[in-house]
Design an enzyme around this catalytic site. Structure first.
Site, PDB file in Angstrom:
ATOM      1  CB  CYS A 100      -0.879  -0.016   1.247  1.00 36.78           C
ATOM      2  SG  CYS A 100      -1.935   1.431   1.390  1.00 36.78           S
ATOM      3  CG  HIS A 142      -5.643  -2.215  -1.398  1.00 30.47           C
ATOM      4  ND1 HIS A 142      -4.597  -2.840  -0.755  1.00 30.47           N
ATOM      5  CD2 HIS A 142      -5.402  -0.870  -1.258  1.00 30.47           C
ATOM      6  CE1 HIS A 142      -3.783  -1.924  -0.264  1.00 30.47           C
ATOM      7  NE2 HIS A 142      -4.248  -0.716  -0.562  1.00 30.47           N
ATOM      8  CD  GLU A 143      -6.476   1.557  -3.977  1.00 31.06           C
ATOM      9  OE1 GLU A 143      -6.551   2.442  -3.106  1.00 31.06           O
ATOM     10  OE2 GLU A 143      -5.418   0.964  -4.251  1.00 31.06           O
ATOM     11  CG  HIS A 146      -7.186   3.021   1.240  1.00 34.70           C
ATOM     12  ND1 HIS A 146      -6.350   3.212   2.309  1.00 34.70           N
ATOM     13  CD2 HIS A 146      -6.453   2.371   0.306  1.00 34.70           C
ATOM     14  CE1 HIS A 146      -5.156   2.687   2.038  1.00 34.70           C
ATOM     15  NE2 HIS A 146      -5.192   2.165   0.831  1.00 34.70           N
TER      16      HIS A 146
HETATM   17 NI    NI Z   1      -3.603   1.224  -0.098  1.00 33.43          NI
END
Ligand code: NI
Length: 165
Positions: A100, A142-143, A146
Site C-alpha cells: 500500500c 483494497h481501494e 481505504h
Molecule cells: Ni492502499
C-alpha cells in the site's frame, strides 16, 4: 501534473469513513481526480483512494497496463470510481501479497473475494458496473477499504501458529 503527498498510517484520516460525493459539477472534483491519477502513476501504484491524499471523499482511481510492483497482475483499464458499491459474486477468497502506498515498504498476505461486482460513477456522473476477478477484483477491494478507514494491516489473517493451541 500535480503529484500530491501520500499520507501514511499515523494520520487519522486514513482510519476514518469517507463521505459520499454529492456535487459532480464542481471543478474541484475534476482537479482532485486528475491529481489522484497523477499521484498514483507517479508512485507506480495500481490504485489510489482520496483519503490517501488527505481528502475524505469516497473516490478511488485504479488501472495500469503493467506493474513493476505486481508483475503478475493482468492489465486493468484506468478507472475513476466515485461513491463505489461492491457486491459479492462468490464467497471464494484468495490470499495474495499486497502493499500500500500509505504503508511504504510493508507487504501483507491479504484474503480477498475472488470475484466481485462493483458499481459507481465516473467523473461525468455516468454509471459504471463491472464484474471482475483476479487482481482487478483485489485492487478494487483494497481501494474500497481505504474509504472505510481499513488498511491492509487490519485484513491480515492470524499467523498459523496462533490458530489453535
Ligand atoms: Ni492502499
Amino acid at each position: 501534473m500535480a503529484v500530491r503527498e501520500i499520507i501514511t498510517l499515523e494520520h487519522s484520516i486514513l482510519h476514518n469513513v469517507a463521505h459520499e460525493v454529492c456535487d459532480f459539477d464542481s471543478n474541484d472534483l475534476e482537479l482532485l481526480v486528475r491529481d489522484m491519477i497523477d499521484t498514483m502513476q507517479f508512485n507506480g501504484g495500481l490504485g489510489l483512494a482520496a483519503p490517501q491524499i488527505g481528502v475524505e471523499l469516497r473516490i478511488i482511481v485504479f488501472g495500469y497496463e503493467c506493474s513493476a510492483r505486481y508483475p503478475d497482475a493482468d492489465p486493468v483499464p484506468l478507472t475513476v470510481l466515485i461513491n463505489p458499491k461492491l457486491k459479492l459474486v462468490t464467497t471464494e477468497q484468495v490470499v495474495a501479497s499486497e502493499g500500500c502506498l500509505s504503508l511504504p515498504g510493508a507487504r501483507y498476505d491479504v484474503s480477498r473475494y475472488a470475484e466481485i461486482q462493483y458499481s459507481g460513477y465516473n467523473l461525468n456522473g455516468g454509471e459504471i458496473i463491472r464484474s471482475v476477478c483476479g487482481y482487478h477484483a483485489r485492487v478494487v477491494q483494497h481501494e474500497y477499504d481505504h474509504l472505510d478507514g481499513v488498511l491492509i494491516g487490519n485484513r491480515v489473517k492470524l499467523p498459523r501458529s496462533l490458530e489453535a493451541i
